[in-house]
Design an enzyme around this catalytic site. Structure first.
Site, PDB file in Angstrom:
ATOM      1  N   HIS A 459       0.957  -1.012  -0.030  1.00  0.00           N
ATOM      2  CA  HIS A 459      -0.169  -0.137  -0.143  1.00  0.00           C
ATOM      3  C   HIS A 459       1.136   1.748   0.088  1.00  0.00           C
ATOM      4  CE1 HIS A 459      -3.157  -2.752   0.700  1.00  0.00           C
ATOM      5  NE2 HIS A 459      -3.417  -1.758  -0.215  1.00  0.00           N
ATOM      6  N   ARG A 566     -11.306   2.661  -2.631  1.00  0.00           N
ATOM      7  CA  ARG A 566     -10.291   1.706  -1.422  1.00  0.00           C
ATOM      8  C   ARG A 566     -11.595   2.472   0.218  1.00  0.00           C
ATOM      9  NH1 ARG A 566      -5.308   1.076  -4.178  1.00  0.00           N
ATOM     10  NH2 ARG A 566      -5.156  -1.208  -5.205  1.00  0.00           N
ATOM     11  N   GLU A 696     -10.046 -11.395  -8.479  1.00  0.00           N
ATOM     12  CA  GLU A 696      -8.880 -11.366  -7.584  1.00  0.00           C
ATOM     13  C   GLU A 696      -7.938 -11.525  -7.531  1.00  0.00           C
ATOM     14  OE1 GLU A 696      -8.768  -8.174  -5.020  1.00  0.00           O
ATOM     15  OE2 GLU A 696     -10.507  -8.954  -3.767  1.00  0.00           O
ATOM     16  N   ASP A 720      -3.485  -8.703  -6.170  1.00  0.00           N
ATOM     17  CA  ASP A 720      -4.000  -9.772  -5.553  1.00  0.00           C
ATOM     18  C   ASP A 720      -3.805 -11.204  -6.466  1.00  0.00           C
ATOM     19  OD1 ASP A 720      -4.021  -9.265  -2.202  1.00  0.00           O
ATOM     20  OD2 ASP A 720      -6.009  -8.161  -3.015  1.00  0.00           O
ATOM     21  N   CYS A 767      -8.424  -2.436 -12.090  1.00  0.00           N
ATOM     22  CA  CYS A 767      -8.261  -1.945 -11.123  1.00  0.00           C
ATOM     23  C   CYS A 767      -6.898  -1.632 -10.609  1.00  0.00           C
ATOM     24  CB  CYS A 767      -9.297  -1.420 -10.569  1.00  0.00           C
ATOM     25  SG  CYS A 767     -10.168  -3.014  -8.614  1.00  0.00           S
TER      26      CYS A 767
HETATM   27  C1  PEP Z   1      -6.342  -5.683  -6.113  1.00  0.00           C
HETATM   28  O1  PEP Z   1      -5.654  -6.805  -5.184  1.00  0.00           O
HETATM   29  O2  PEP Z   1      -5.357  -5.601  -6.920  1.00  0.00           O
HETATM   30  C2  PEP Z   1      -6.951  -4.253  -5.600  1.00  0.00           C
HETATM   31  C3  PEP Z   1      -7.291  -3.565  -6.406  1.00  0.00           C
HETATM   32  O3  PEP Z   1      -6.631  -4.983  -4.460  1.00  0.00           O
HETATM   33  P1  PEP Z   1      -6.345  -4.059  -3.314  1.00  0.00           P
HETATM   34  O4  PEP Z   1      -4.921  -3.733  -3.867  1.00  0.00           O
HETATM   35  O5  PEP Z   1      -6.962  -2.770  -2.294  1.00  0.00           O
HETATM   36  O6  PEP Z   1      -6.129  -5.288  -2.626  1.00  0.00           O
HETATM   37 MG    MG Z   2      -7.066  -6.968  -3.737  1.00  0.00          MG
END
Ligand code: PEP
Ligand code: MG
Length: 844
Positions: A459, A566, A696, A720, A767
């Site tokens: 993140h 998110r 995902e 993911d 995304c």
């Molecule tokens: C992903 O997993 O690509 C996604 C967009 O969700 P996050 O990064 O919030 O887990």
């Molecule tokens: Mg994800």
């Protein structure tokens, strides 16, 4: 609080009181674990029998260790042999390091399940440091209600403990052994010795070269300077001294399997090869592209000013205890996300935070009127000096572990008041930054970020991309040795940090930066126009956002909508759950910031690497495979209901699309759809928002056809999807270069998803971070993706990229790369394709 007063413990459960000898297990019944009592519980919550600090929550959640304010340490063990349930039937309500009050719920137990699957529910309450207190039971039979007095404990007078004639002294035993640990008794072996000794109630000391140290103190043990093959004497004193001695002799004479831990864990082969080929260049992994040059600045150096003294000890003690608990909780929380080697190191840090030698120095300094920060700093630096003065380089090196803890504690103690003056334009170097560090640095206008550890899909990386801040991660521990203040070049496009660029290179960078600036200006001029391919296909370029401010930024940058909000980020740094109204206001603000454009709002996705302070989740052996995403909504339906209600109350509802994270099968989607119907009906709504699912996890991609039948759209989360398809932790520094979503396996899953969705007349977006990678744009369009949700600063660039493409050529490319052997081959094919596109454009 150490005094001679008695202290009463209250019953942690209602139920029948059982004396120690009646416990149906010899280990408890013969007092080998310590003195105590048991209760056969009638209720399903274990309560704190006194105020104190949680020092351990068993991984399997069947037991909790609590340190009371008088220094007594208690094992609260639910059932016998219940460890074998592997956590099933237990829900932890507290975290390690957390302070609890008497009567506070600690564990929730599925009594029925535990009773059926384990030997008995009888739950022992054992005093682990039984040599320091005597117990007197308020009752020895009959039933008791939760909160009623259960027993009193009285500290054993010092003379009695030390008296040669006492019972305990009679059980003192000693033995000698050669230490087999490579490098001697450095931090991790010392922590192992401590851990071994803590299984017994006896007091254990090591004697070496005329000095001695209690096994309670990791730094004390390290301070003995014991080298490999040195002979040490072990002295055990207490009820179980014989067994303790045998265990300690074994622990000292058995080399631990992970002695290689002293080598850095982040290096990987390709990086090393590159680094050797190009002197003065460190190679890491691109987390956020870009190019920058500037002076190197190390963030995590905290200097304390002079301490005038005169602080109130009671106040400082309180501040100190809270900071300690917070740091412990932070470290414990991160252990779950670390590989075995890293967690071994940080488990040692946890032991150091409990070190009586360190804590003793800090408490003494506080009593003399010093501030908590100075007291801790003084304690750490003093212990560092001890280690550095030993004639043992390995132990001297371990002083760095202590400095790490000094840093963590000071960060916690100084909180927001941290006075960091980061020069604008600086390239900031750190071992690993937190999301809040990153946001603070972006505000300071730094030029770029480079980290020794970290992953490209963490993140922090996501936030760096969101800020358009060049960022390279996983550069390895040697990054931290580079001299501060030096002018460096951060070529984040290629994952490079040039640590000794010459004048010509620095000038060249300036030239390149201005060229890019001009190109960006040109792209920005067209950012608000639709992105049509050469053959007229519209591709929506939406933005990933986490707040109203991000949404405003996305709107400014020309995003065609929000492709992913998110929601978890809206609620971090809070100690209480947001109310329905607060949630509604937050979602409405994002909708309002986007004019008439659609906004996709994902229901809360915590668990895994994302934790919320107000929502403590039970510790899990594999959190990313555990209770996260939609599974949390199933386990805590009231949370999901509240969020859905808040979402249903935004206006206009037609612009709000709901997205569900971590879906693995159709029933999860149908359950939420049903719930939305019920809630909407209760709110008197006739309209329903579109409902989509994240693709995902591989099962979702494989089930795309069935999911598309019931979903309005599919959104691929490549972060993911990479992690779960490649079986590589998205935050693993050593694997960061290989967690590449352009791997043909991922592309095949994306192709499968698009084909299945189109067959059902649904659209597919991406995304995950892959959408923001210009090299991937052509492949994704070729596979059939029609919305790319990118970081707000990338909108203009990706739109420009789309406008150069022809979907038919993209399809040919996509078809070709699906059959390649690996991610690097796909990248190479994409680069060649891009060169051809540019060449054709120049001819035209
Ligand atoms: C992903 O997993 O690509 C996604 C967009 O969700 P996050 O990064 O919030 O887990
Ligand atoms: Mg994800």
């Amino acid at each position: 609080m150490h005094n001679n007063k008695q202290m009463t413990l209250s019953a942690p459960f209602s139920g029948a009181v059982i004396t120690l000898t009646q416990i149906p297990d010899p280990v408890f019944a013969n007092g080998a674990m310590g003195d105590g009592v048991a209760i056969d519980p009638l209720d399903d919550v274990l309560h704190a029998p006194c105020a104190g600090v949680i020092i351990n929550v068993a991984r399997t959640r069947h037991a909790i260790n609590l340190r009371a304010d008088n220094g007594s340490e208690w094992l609260l063990h639910v059932g016998i042999d219940s460890v074998e349930l592997e956590g099933e039937g237990f829900q932890a309500l507290v975290k390690e390091g957390q302070r609890v009050t008497e009567g506070q719920p600690l564990l929730r137990i599925d009594l029925d399940y535990v009773a059926r699957h384990s030997r008995t529910l009888i739950s022992p309450l054992i005093l682990l440091n039984s040599d320091r207190f005597t117990l007197s039971l308020a009752r020895t039979s009959g039933s008791i209600n939760v909160g009623e007095p259960l027993l009193t404990m009285t500290p054993v007078a010092r003379q009695e403990q030390d008296s040669p004639s006492s019972d305990i002294r009679a059980r003192q035993v000693r033995g000698s052994i050669r230490v087999a640990h490579t490098g001697g008794l450095h931090a991790r072996p010392a922590a192992l010795v401590r851990q071994t000794a803590r299984q017994f109630s006896s007091h254990v000391e090591l004697h070496f070269a005329g000095a001695s140290a209690s096994t309670d103190s990791v730094t004390g043990l390290m301070g003995l300077g014991i080298a490999e093959q040195d002979e040490v004497e072990v002295v055990c004193l207490g009820h179980d001294s014989e067994v303790a001695l045998q265990a300690l002799l074994k622990a000292l004479s058995t080399p631990s399997p992970d002695e290689k831990l002293s080598t850095p864990v982040t290096a990987d082969l390709p990086r090393t090869e590159h680094a050797e080929r190009e002197p003065g260049v460190m190679i890491g992994v691109t987390a956020s592209p870009g190019l920058a040059s500037g002076p190197l600045f190390r963030l995590d150096t905290i200097e304390l000013g002079d301490d005038p003294g005169g602080h109130r000890p009671d106040e400082q003690r309180q501040i100190f205890t809270e900071a300690l608990a917070q740091v412990r909780a932070d470290i414990s929380g991160s252990l779950d996300h670390q590989n075995h080697e890293q967690s071994a190191i940080f488990a040692t840090h946890l032991a150091m935070l409990e070190d009586p030698a360190l804590l003793g120095i800090a408490h003494d300094a506080i009593d003399q009127g010093h501030s908590a920060g100075h007291a801790w700093s003084e304690a750490v630096l003093r212990q560092c000096a001890v280690l550095e003065n030993l004639d043992n380089p390995l132990l001297a090196e371990r002083a760095n572990d202590l400095r790490d803890l000094r840093q963590r504690m000071l960060l916690s103690l100084l909180g927001d008041a941290r006075d960091v003056e980061v020069p604008p334009g600086a390239i900031v170097v750190a071992r690993e930054l937190t999301p809040s560090d990153l946001l603070m640095l972006a505000e300071c206008g730094v030029g770029g970020i480079c980290m020794a550890d970290g992953g490209a899909t963490s993140h922090v990386a996501i936030l760096a991309r969101g800020q358009g801040l060049p960022c390279v991660v996983a550069l390895g521990a040697t990054l931290l040795d580079v001299a501060i203040g030096q002018e460096v070049v951060l070529d984040a496009d290629n994952g490079r940090l040039e640590i000794s660029p010459d004048e010509a290179r620095l000038r060249g960078i300036q030239g390149l930066r201005s060229q890019r600036f001009e190109q960006r200006q040109r792209q920005q001029q067209h950012a608000h126009l639709p992105a049509l391919t050469q053959d007229g296909v519209n591709i929506d370029i939406a933005a990933n956002v986490a707040s109203r401010a991000d949404a405003e930024n996305a709107q400014l940058n020309g995003a065609d909508g929000v492709g992913l909000l998110r929601t978890e980020f809206l609620f971090v740094d809070r100690s209480t759950a947001p109310t329905e109204d607060e949630q509604r206001a937050a979602y409405q603000a994002v909708l309002d910031a986007m004019d008439a454009k659609p906004v996709i709002i994902r229901t809360i996705d915590v668990g895994g690497d994302k934790q919320l302070e107000y929502l403590p989740l039970p510790a899990e052996a594999n959190p990313v495979l555990g209770l996260r995403g939609i599974r949390l909504g199933q386990a805590r339906p009231e949370l999901l209901d509240q969020q859905l209600r808040a979402l249903l109350r935004v206006t206009p509802l037609a612009r709000c699309r709901i997205l569900l994270p971590m879906i693995t099968e159709v029933s999860e989607l149908l359950a939420v759809r049903g719930r939305i119907d019920e809630l909407a009906q209760a709110l008197g709504l006739t309209e329903r928002p579109q409902l989509g699912v994240m693709i995902e996890v591989p099962s979702a991609a494989l089930m795309a056809e069935q999911l598309a039948e019931h979903a309005d759209f599919l959104s691929i989360g490549t972060n993911d999807l990479s992690q779960y398809t490649l079986a590589m932790d998205r935050d693993h520094a050593g694997l960061a270069a290989r967690v590449d979503a352009l791997h043909p396996a991922l592309l095949r899953l994306i192709a499968m998803t698009c084909d299945a969705a189109h067959g059902k007349g649904r659209w597919v977006g991406v995304c995950g971070a892959l959408a923001s990678d210009p090299l991937a744009t052509a492949v994704l369009i070729g596979l059939g993706v029609r919305e790319l949700s990118v970081s707000p600063p990338n909108v203009a660039q990706i739109k420009a990229q789309v406008r150069e493409l022809d979907t038919r050529h993209c399809q040919t490319l996509a078809h070709h790369v699906l059959n390649l052997s690996g991610a690097e081959a796909v990248r190479e094919a994409c680069r060649t394709f891009q060169t051809q596109v540019v060449a054709q454009k120049n001819i035209a």
